[in-house]
Write an enzyme that holds these catalytic residues in place. Sequence first.
Site, PDB file in Angstrom:
ATOM      1  N   TYR A 113      -9.870  -1.057   3.273  1.00 51.14           N
ATOM      2  CA  TYR A 113      -9.229  -1.145   4.586  1.00 51.14           C
ATOM      3  C   TYR A 113      -8.897   0.234   5.142  1.00 51.14           C
ATOM      4  O   TYR A 113      -8.634   1.175   4.393  1.00 51.14           O
ATOM      5  CB  TYR A 113      -7.925  -1.945   4.500  1.00 51.14           C
ATOM      6  CG  TYR A 113      -7.986  -3.315   5.126  1.00 51.14           C
ATOM      7  CD1 TYR A 113      -7.920  -4.457   4.349  1.00 51.14           C
ATOM      8  CD2 TYR A 113      -8.115  -3.469   6.510  1.00 51.14           C
ATOM      9  CE1 TYR A 113      -7.967  -5.721   4.917  1.00 51.14           C
ATOM     10  CE2 TYR A 113      -8.165  -4.724   7.082  1.00 51.14           C
ATOM     11  CZ  TYR A 113      -8.094  -5.847   6.285  1.00 51.14           C
ATOM     12  OH  TYR A 113      -8.153  -7.087   6.855  1.00 51.14           O
ATOM     13  N   ASP A 140       0.800  -1.222   0.000  1.00 48.81           N
ATOM     14  CA  ASP A 140       0.000   0.000   0.000  1.00 48.81           C
ATOM     15  C   ASP A 140       0.831   1.269   0.000  1.00 48.81           C
ATOM     16  O   ASP A 140       0.428   2.281  -0.589  1.00 48.81           O
ATOM     17  CB  ASP A 140      -0.953  -0.001   1.197  1.00 48.81           C
ATOM     18  CG  ASP A 140      -2.069  -1.021   1.045  1.00 48.81           C
ATOM     19  OD1 ASP A 140      -2.452  -1.307  -0.104  1.00 48.81           O
ATOM     20  OD2 ASP A 140      -2.556  -1.541   2.062  1.00 48.81           O
TER      21      ASP A 140
END
Length: 696
Positions: free
Chosen positions: A414, A330
């Site tokens: 998320y 990420d």
Amino acid sequence: MSIEQVSSAGGVGVAKQVSSHPLSPLTSSEITHTSALVQSLYPKSTSLQYKSITLQEPAKSELVPYLDAERSGITLPSIERRAFVSYYIRNTDKLHEAIVNLSRRRVESNVRLGPNIHGPGDAEELLLVEKIALEDAGVKAEITKLQLPEGTAVISDPWIYGSDGVNDEQRMYQCFLYMRDPCNPSNLDSNHYAFPLNISPVVDTVELKVIRIDLLPTGSDHSTKEPQPFRIPPPSEYAPEHQQLRPDLKPLNVVQPEGASFKVTQAGETGSMLEWQKWFVRIGFNQREGIVLYDVRYDGRSIFYRMSLSDMVIPYADPRHPFHKKAAFDLGDVGAGVMANNLKLGCDCLGAIHYLDAVLNTEKGEPWHMENVVCVHEQDSGIGWKHTNYRTGKAAIVRNRELVVQSIITVANYEYIMAFIFNQAGEIKYEVRATGIVSTQPIDEGFEVPWGTVVHPRVLAAHHQHIFSLRVDPAIDGHNNRLIYEEAHAMPRSDFNPHGVGYTINETLIEKSAGLDIDVDRNRTFKIQNHSVRNPVNGRPVAYKIQAPPFQKLLADPDSFHFKRAEFANHNIYVTKYRDGELYAGGKYTNQSRGGDGVRSWANRNEDVTDTDLVLFVQFGLQHATRIEDFPVMPCEVIHVAFKPANFFDKNPALDVPPSSQETNRSTLLEAEGHHQGSVEAKVGQKGEVCCSSKL
């Protein structure tokens, strides 16, 4: 340094602005000037797509003398400001890196990078990819086969394509499709992850078109099938307005009537200095790492030169195409700064709060002002230390006040709540709370698979790992440090140890760069020492110990692309010799990467790391075996790494913290009687005799 105080809202000490600093993030004007200088290398008709315009941090050999001079109050050496730029020539695969000298207003270097090196995603690109996927005629034809109700909204989640070595040289996105609740299409916040579809378009970022449509396996093997008329399951919503809320929860207010105990000083337009309870730290913020701490000191003593979250990887367990490529880096694939939330008062942080803004760049090279991306606040964390003299009933107790420097990122489904936490005993924690919504995929009714959990009718959440890498550049009373580990070993039974109960703590020096692991059975504990500075009481080297939780290392096969790319994920700790620019444990460019330029490769240089300028990469993680309680939104999973002084001070450094009392803490006193039990003591008389007496 004396700084005049000015008033501020919320009782937080905010000092007057001081001049800019070599570590201050780029300003709006610097970003504008940087993109203009890079654009000047090309004809005006050439459009550039900027992935990152960020501070090129000064070389350590320049910055350390500057910081030393700053502490000493002497004349500061001059350091030129530079910007690092990564960019594409738009609608091509031509990725470039440039270094711009802002002090001299010129481009110092401009290099086109080679094959299999791809830049990260950005907000504008992600929206464009969503649009391309949903407007494609082939995708529309596949959606039509589902026979969805009129007005149904279909959603596209673009994922970085990943790597498997099969026709993956070009830069692509793998899109996963969902739909909002078709029975309530006007609800824009509907949880679309409860309605995954088995259609997955692949978008080429150069041609800007769908080049393939994958059909997802929905059984227990690799087989796929054409989209069928969709049987709509019930929704699964997380928003409060869809819940029957508990009626018996009373308010809990965090009140600081005299304001907060910390002080923030703005350094130029973008930099911040933070002072609290003997701590001093500079705070930076950038596109990739988000929060960066510099020049961390306690009571004037140097502890860390630089700390930041360096990398993270979330590899998924499903071995079937295209899920086998799901391994989200990420930070490198998008960036913690880019994904940072605007934190809202009273929701993400409590108490007397100070917010820090950031300035990043758009894909057009313009300044992007991001408000409230960091919150600074104090919190009570229970008892710091306590002792009750049972003979007298007198208790000495100090609460553990902590200072939190926090940012929250949203990565599609998320959320990660990331915080550096300081306490009054000279300790630092880095904490991650994982929450949000698990990544879902369709599964046929009646099927179960060992690589995931059915969390809703015909909805599968695949198991996955979260592995983080914290980069720690220590400066324990100076920059020449060493890494050791201690282990507890049982003493052999002998005449000296006749009962077989003794044990010793043994120390091992790490001499070369390497990947290292925790051993719980031996209580292996790593310490960063300055061997040339000794504790005045016991003569031991001053040190900070690392408390990192054990975790299951990367499960992917060593020959897999997951393993090759996530170079940090197979050891608890990597130690390397410092080199400028080696910041990212998984390599500078993780998008569809091949590995070979991360921390494992650096450690393989086998360099001397004894009493020198070393760097640590500390790994920690979660094995997320999904459960139905993780849906529709996941309760926080909390994990942290702690750095604690070990023979650094001459006593408990929190002894001077004022004691806790009802007057200061305003608790509701339910029981006034203290702890007092009977005791026996011996007193020595005038003639040396010893007498015993009971005290009840």
